[in-house]
Write a protein that holds these residues in place. Structure first.
Motif, PDB file in Angstrom:
ATOM      1  N   ARG A  19       2.088  -7.273  -7.809  1.00 46.31           N
ATOM      2  CA  ARG A  19       3.408  -7.636  -8.345  1.00 46.31           C
ATOM      3  C   ARG A  19       4.408  -6.653  -7.780  1.00 46.31           C
ATOM      4  O   ARG A  19       4.742  -5.652  -8.382  1.00 46.31           O
ATOM      5  CB  ARG A  19       3.398  -7.588  -9.873  1.00 46.31           C
ATOM      6  N   GLN A  32       3.083  11.161 -11.515  1.00 48.38           N
ATOM      7  CA  GLN A  32       2.903  10.204 -12.605  1.00 48.38           C
ATOM      8  C   GLN A  32       1.764  10.600 -13.530  1.00 48.38           C
ATOM      9  O   GLN A  32       1.789  10.288 -14.717  1.00 48.38           O
ATOM     10  CB  GLN A  32       2.644   8.803 -12.039  1.00 48.38           C
ATOM     11  N   GLU A  52       8.070  -6.350  -5.658  1.00 50.83           N
ATOM     12  CA  GLU A  52       9.277  -7.098  -5.307  1.00 50.83           C
ATOM     13  C   GLU A  52       9.486  -7.215  -3.792  1.00 50.83           C
ATOM     14  O   GLU A  52       9.719  -8.313  -3.269  1.00 50.83           O
ATOM     15  CB  GLU A  52      10.468  -6.377  -5.944  1.00 50.83           C
ATOM     16  N   LEU A  96       9.398  12.162 -14.945  1.00 56.45           N
ATOM     17  CA  LEU A  96       9.025  11.863 -13.559  1.00 56.45           C
ATOM     18  C   LEU A  96      10.219  12.103 -12.645  1.00 56.45           C
ATOM     19  O   LEU A  96      10.097  12.689 -11.566  1.00 56.45           O
ATOM     20  CB  LEU A  96       8.567  10.408 -13.463  1.00 56.45           C
ATOM     21  N   PHE A 109      14.830   3.537 -13.047  1.00 59.66           N
ATOM     22  CA  PHE A 109      14.244   4.660 -12.311  1.00 59.66           C
ATOM     23  C   PHE A 109      14.401   4.481 -10.804  1.00 59.66           C
ATOM     24  O   PHE A 109      14.209   3.401 -10.285  1.00 59.66           O
ATOM     25  CB  PHE A 109      12.768   4.809 -12.668  1.00 59.66           C
ATOM     26  N   MET A 145      10.030   0.097 -15.654  1.00 61.30           N
ATOM     27  CA  MET A 145      10.496   1.476 -15.494  1.00 61.30           C
ATOM     28  C   MET A 145      12.012   1.554 -15.499  1.00 61.30           C
ATOM     29  O   MET A 145      12.585   2.626 -15.255  1.00 61.30           O
ATOM     30  CB  MET A 145       9.940   2.086 -14.215  1.00 61.30           C
ATOM     31  N   SER A 156       4.469   8.580  -1.321  1.00 58.85           N
ATOM     32  CA  SER A 156       3.842   7.721  -2.336  1.00 58.85           C
ATOM     33  C   SER A 156       2.808   8.500  -3.136  1.00 58.85           C
ATOM     34  O   SER A 156       2.731   8.403  -4.365  1.00 58.85           O
ATOM     35  CB  SER A 156       3.184   6.530  -1.636  1.00 58.85           C
ATOM     36  N   LEU A 179       0.805  -1.223   0.000  1.00 59.58           N
ATOM     37  CA  LEU A 179       0.000   0.000   0.000  1.00 59.58           C
ATOM     38  C   LEU A 179       0.841   1.278   0.000  1.00 59.58           C
ATOM     39  O   LEU A 179       0.386   2.312  -0.461  1.00 59.58           O
ATOM     40  CB  LEU A 179      -0.948  -0.008   1.198  1.00 59.58           C
ATOM     41  N   LYS A 180       2.079   1.209   0.510  1.00 65.24           N
ATOM     42  CA  LYS A 180       2.906   2.417   0.508  1.00 65.24           C
ATOM     43  C   LYS A 180       3.733   2.530  -0.759  1.00 65.24           C
ATOM     44  O   LYS A 180       4.580   3.410  -0.881  1.00 65.24           O
ATOM     45  CB  LYS A 180       3.830   2.407   1.731  1.00 65.24           C
ATOM     46  N   ASN A 181       3.518   1.603  -1.698  1.00 63.06           N
ATOM     47  CA  ASN A 181       4.273   1.626  -2.939  1.00 63.06           C
ATOM     48  C   ASN A 181       3.514   2.439  -3.982  1.00 63.06           C
ATOM     49  O   ASN A 181       2.396   2.080  -4.351  1.00 63.06           O
ATOM     50  CB  ASN A 181       4.472   0.186  -3.413  1.00 63.06           C
ATOM     51  N   PRO A 182       4.091   3.540  -4.465  1.00 60.27           N
ATOM     52  CA  PRO A 182       3.366   4.402  -5.398  1.00 60.27           C
ATOM     53  C   PRO A 182       3.042   3.728  -6.733  1.00 60.27           C
ATOM     54  O   PRO A 182       2.221   4.231  -7.484  1.00 60.27           O
ATOM     55  CB  PRO A 182       4.318   5.582  -5.601  1.00 60.27           C
ATOM     56  N   PHE A 183       3.706   2.607  -7.031  1.00 61.90           N
ATOM     57  CA  PHE A 183       3.486   1.972  -8.333  1.00 61.90           C
ATOM     58  C   PHE A 183       2.453   0.863  -8.270  1.00 61.90           C
ATOM     59  O   PHE A 183       2.215   0.165  -9.244  1.00 61.90           O
ATOM     60  CB  PHE A 183       4.810   1.449  -8.889  1.00 61.90           C
ATOM     61  N   CYS A 222      13.430   6.426  -7.041  1.00 61.48           N
ATOM     62  CA  CYS A 222      12.730   7.523  -6.348  1.00 61.48           C
ATOM     63  C   CYS A 222      13.690   8.362  -5.516  1.00 61.48           C
ATOM     64  O   CYS A 222      13.325   9.420  -5.004  1.00 61.48           O
ATOM     65  CB  CYS A 222      11.617   6.981  -5.468  1.00 61.48           C
ATOM     66  N   VAL A 237       4.532  10.845  -5.598  1.00 64.35           N
ATOM     67  CA  VAL A 237       4.997  10.145  -6.798  1.00 64.35           C
ATOM     68  C   VAL A 237       3.815   9.836  -7.712  1.00 64.35           C
ATOM     69  O   VAL A 237       3.874  10.027  -8.929  1.00 64.35           O
ATOM     70  CB  VAL A 237       5.739   8.843  -6.418  1.00 64.35           C
ATOM     71  N   GLN A 238       2.690   9.384  -7.115  1.00 63.26           N
ATOM     72  CA  GLN A 238       1.514   9.063  -7.933  1.00 63.26           C
ATOM     73  C   GLN A 238       0.963  10.304  -8.621  1.00 63.26           C
ATOM     74  O   GLN A 238       0.526  10.246  -9.765  1.00 63.26           O
ATOM     75  CB  GLN A 238       0.432   8.422  -7.059  1.00 63.26           C
ATOM     76  N   VAL A 259      10.286  -0.602  -7.524  1.00 66.52           N
ATOM     77  CA  VAL A 259      10.095  -0.039  -8.855  1.00 66.52           C
ATOM     78  C   VAL A 259       9.814  -1.181  -9.835  1.00 66.52           C
ATOM     79  O   VAL A 259      10.552  -2.148  -9.876  1.00 66.52           O
ATOM     80  CB  VAL A 259      11.349   0.737  -9.292  1.00 66.52           C
ATOM     81  N   PRO A 260       8.701  -1.085 -10.590  1.00 67.80           N
ATOM     82  CA  PRO A 260       8.397  -2.161 -11.533  1.00 67.80           C
ATOM     83  C   PRO A 260       9.482  -2.282 -12.611  1.00 67.80           C
ATOM     84  O   PRO A 260      10.157  -1.307 -12.935  1.00 67.80           O
ATOM     85  CB  PRO A 260       7.058  -1.743 -12.139  1.00 67.80           C
TER      86      PRO A 260
END
Lengths: 141, 195
Positions: A119, B43, A121, B52, B139, B136, B36, A107-111, B141, B39-40, B132-133
């Motif tokens: 998904r 985005q 990590e 970004l 990238f 990206m 968070s 929940l604290k992950n902006p992505f 933060c 950052v959102q 980070v996915p």
């Protein structure tokens, strides 16, 4: 051998957003895990309405011949449930710890988009560590 | 960093009061959610990862300017570092301690370039809960922290290019974050003249 078989997370509309199995028993393919998750979601909802007790929040523990299913529902309707060995101890605490990891690393992950499949990590890493720790302490005694 | 008036303190005029150290800690979760959200929000305003990164840097830049002002006043009796190594250690220890509650893990000079320095952190506070996915790429933060460092350096008179990078460490699952500082040529020239 692992005392925890698998971990599921379902969102408030009943969709499976995370599934992982530990150990070699009770491996499910993607379709089965999705099906099981939505069946459990419905069962959980029905049970809370059918229950003779007022203020029932749904099934917390299902005891079967070959496994136990522990379920924990958060205030927002997200459900965490794990299946494990019959009589495995401390699973309710494990569920709380899993919830903690979820609120920290998911929940604290902006992505991460809420209600979508997880998904992430750091969540994977920390969940694996948590389960490993649990197995170590339970086999250590 | 607003000091809460306690006891007799509120009787003194606000401008006469010493700039309080106050309670400088905030809840980590509150910060994590706010960051968070930041950052959102960015985005939704950008088209690619580079933009970004720049947005985050700009957000940190303002923090850097203010942090330098405040810390010079509070910790150094209104004196400001004028030498390259002085300002770098100031960032590495004083700024880091004020912002993250600890010194940075390391401050190094690049082996290849004269004008490059690196501040490394095993686990940067802003990255604590962030994954980070894959799509990206590289990238990080930490760009926000790079912006802070750039803000401090710029307003202290050391213009530099500051970037944040992930650097994998052997035997560790998680890479560490390195803030790479490349000073402008005029800074290096001035430094040489000062001997």
């Amino acid at each position: 051998m692992s005392t925890i078989y698998n971990i599921f997370v379902i969102n408030k509309s009943g969709g499976l957003i995370y599934y992982k199995d530990f150990g070699s028993i009770a491996k499910l393919d993607t379709n089965d895990s999705l099906r099981l998750a939505s069946v459990w979601h419905s069962l959980h909802a029905i049970s809370s309405q059918l229950s003779p007790v007022t203020g029932c929040t749904g099934i917390e523990l299902l005891e079967a011949d070959t496994f136990d299913l522990h379920c924990f529902q958060t205030a927002t309707g997200t459900k965490f449930f794990v299946t494990g060995e019959t009589g495995a101890a401390g699973v309710d605490l494990l569920l709380k710890s899993i919830y903690e990891l979820y609120s920290d690393y998911v929940l604290k992950n902006p992505f991460y988009e809420v209600e979508m499949p997880i998904r992430v990590e750091l969540w994977d890493l920390n969940l694996a560590t948590l389960i490993r720790q649990r197995e170590r302490t339970s086999t250590g005694k | 960093m607003l000091g809460v008036a306690r006891g007799r303190a509120h009787l003194v005029n606000v401008v006469d009061r010493p700039l309080p150290k106050g309670k400088t800690e905030v809840n980590l979760s509150a910060f994590a959610f706010l960051f968070s959200e930041l950052v959102q929000y960015f985005q939704t305003k950008v088209n690619n990862v580079n933009e970004l990164e720049r947005k985050l840097e700009e957000a940190g830049y303002g923090v850097g300017l203010r942090v330098l002002e405040l810390l010079c006043h509070r910790e150094k009796a209104n004196r400001r570092e004028t030498r390259l190594l002085g300002i770098l250690t100031f960032i590495h220890s004083t700024v880091w301690k004020a912002l993250f509650g600890k010194q940075a893990d390391s401050l190094e000079k690049a082996t290849t370039e004269e004008d490059e320095y690196m501040i490394s952190e095993k686990e940067l506070l802003v990255n604590r809960f962030i994954s980070v996915p894959k799509d990206m790429g590289q990238f990080n933060c930490g760009a926000y922290v790079a912006g802070i460092v750039k803000g401090v350096l710029d307003s202290a008179g050391f213009p530099a290019r500051v970037t944040a990078h992930f650097v994998p460490i052997e035997g560790q699952l998680r890479p560490r974050t390195t803030i790479l500082i490349k000073f402008s040529p005029e800074v290096m020239l001035r430094e040489q003249r000062m001997g």
